[in-house]
Design an enzyme around this catalytic site. Structure first.
Site, short mmCIF file in Angstrom:
data_model
loop_
_atom_site.label_atom_id
_atom_site.label_comp_id
_atom_site.label_asym_id
_atom_site.label_seq_id
_atom_site.Cartn_x
_atom_site.Cartn_y
_atom_site.Cartn_z
CG ASP A 1 70.54 43.64 33.07
OD1 ASP A 1 69.76 44.50 33.50
OD2 ASP A 1 70.39 42.42 33.31
CB SER A 2 71.30 44.10 37.50
OG SER A 2 70.23 43.33 37.01
CB CYS B 1 69.17 47.52 33.45
SG CYS B 1 68.58 47.43 35.14
CG ASN B 2 62.94 48.13 31.71
OD1 ASN B 2 62.30 48.89 31.01
ND2 ASN B 2 63.31 46.94 31.28
CD GLU C 1 70.77 37.21 37.08
OE1 GLU C 1 71.84 36.64 37.29
OE2 GLU C 1 70.65 38.14 36.26
CB CYS D 1 62.08 43.72 34.41
SG CYS D 1 63.55 42.90 35.08
CB THR D 2 66.21 43.67 30.29
OG1 THR D 2 67.05 43.79 31.45
CG2 THR D 2 65.98 45.04 29.70
CG HIS D 3 66.54 39.75 34.69
ND1 HIS D 3 67.16 40.97 34.72
CD2 HIS D 3 67.43 38.85 35.20
CE1 HIS D 3 68.37 40.83 35.25
NE2 HIS D 3 68.56 39.56 35.54
N1 DGL Z 1 66.95 43.56 34.30
C1 DGL Z 1 66.77 44.66 35.12
C2 DGL Z 1 65.62 45.55 34.73
O1 DGL Z 1 65.32 45.64 33.57
C3 DGL Z 1 67.07 44.61 36.57
C4 DGL Z 1 66.62 43.47 37.35
C5 DGL Z 1 67.21 43.58 38.72
O2 DGL Z 1 68.43 43.52 38.82
O3 DGL Z 1 66.45 43.74 39.69
O4 DGL Z 1 65.02 46.21 35.56
#
Ligand code: DGL
Length: 279
Positions: free
Chosen positions: A11-12, A74-75, A158, A190-192
């Site tokens: 993931d990012s 990560c989406n 984050e 978004c996985t966050h």
């Molecule tokens: N967690 C990520 C996602 O699912 C990326 C969030 C990001 O880095 O902008 O999109």
């Protein structure tokens, strides 16, 4: 046959841990290697070619660690880079968009589905299309989709501000149009975002189902291990490794309250920008 090689997850940053935790839950005997590209996060505001390049570099790193499968947790990377990753991968690649779309279609009662994601994911239209396609397959013709980019959520997650006043006010502002539209299902695309799910749930109210794409993705991982014959059977000591492209200490501080049980530990620093890739 048993295959004890690890599953690679990237993931990012820390968002993919919401997927990793679900994978541990679904297939506890599997070893995993997690790579969080924290130093290049967020991905959601970057261009298509940059996200594809980063994703290919991350994949090269995981492949160099002899993984048997790669989960794009990560989406944004799934939406932009999945086709490229799949075409160039030496092992099966699992993305997070299609599994989330399936759960959303099955969960909705009034047909009104909200999608919250990064600007990048929303602008690809990939999620909307995945929900529409799945709805068609399920014979549903009453689906209405409402999308909302929530770029600040990634920084809040984050930062570890998972349940603060700032997060609540931000959520109220972003989610207003979705509440007004009367969605009964909200995909955290978004996985966050599941890290902020307490606040998101409070703002949306009890009647709205929150879809965590990690859960659905972990089920796909389990099925694929079975169909590929690569499950790690009877592995009593799965190894759980962590890498970050930023400071390991920082990564562990933010991730620990979420993973619990003394995890993550022994996180190592690694940057994938040295891998040459052509996009
Ligand atoms: N967690 C990520 C996602 O699912 C990326 C969030 C990001 O880095 O902008 O999109």
């Amino acid at each position: 046959m048993t295959d004890n090689r690890p599953i690679g997850v990237f993931d990012s940053g820390i968002g993919g841990l919401t997927v990793l935790r679900e994978i541990w839950e679904a297939v506890p005997e599997e070893s995993t290697i997690y790579f969080g590209d924290n130093s290049r996060s967020p991905y959601g505001t970057k261009s298509r070619s940059t996200i594809i390049r980063y994703s290919l570099q991350n994949m090269k790193f995981l492949e160099s660690r002899d993984v048997k499968m790669i989960v794009v947790a990560c989406n944004t990377a799934s939406a932009y880079a999945y086709e490229e990753l799949k075409a160039r991968a030496k092992v099966p690649v699992v993305e997070v968009v299609t599994p989330g779309a399936d759960v959303a279609c099955r969960a909705t009662k009034n047909g009104k589905i909200g999608i919250i994601a990064t600007k990048g994911t929303i602008s690809t239209g990939v999620y909307k299309k995945a929900v529409e396609d799945r709805a068609k397959e399920l014979g549903m013709n009453n689906i209405e989709i409402f999308q909302q980019a929530c770029p600040l959520f990634v920084s809040l997650a984050e930062e570890g501000w998972w349940d603060t006043e700032v997060t609540r006010l931000t959520a109220e502002e972003y989610l207003k149009p979705l509440k007004a539209a009367g969605v009964d299902t909200l995909v955290m695309a978004c996985t966050h975002y599941p890290l902020l799910s307490k606040v998101i749930k409070e703002v949306m109210g009890d009647g709205v189902v929150l879809v965590n794409t990690g859960e659905a993705t972990a089920r796909v991982v389990k099925e694929l291990l079975g169909s590929e014959g690569t499950a790690s059977e009877g592995n009593k000591c799965p190894v759980r490794e962590f890498y970050t492209s930023d400071e390991p200490e920082l990564f562990e501080q933010v991730a620990a309250p979420f993973l619990g049980e003394g995890l993550p530990s022994g996180t190592r620093h690694f940057t994938t920008d040295k891998y040459e890739v052509t996009v």
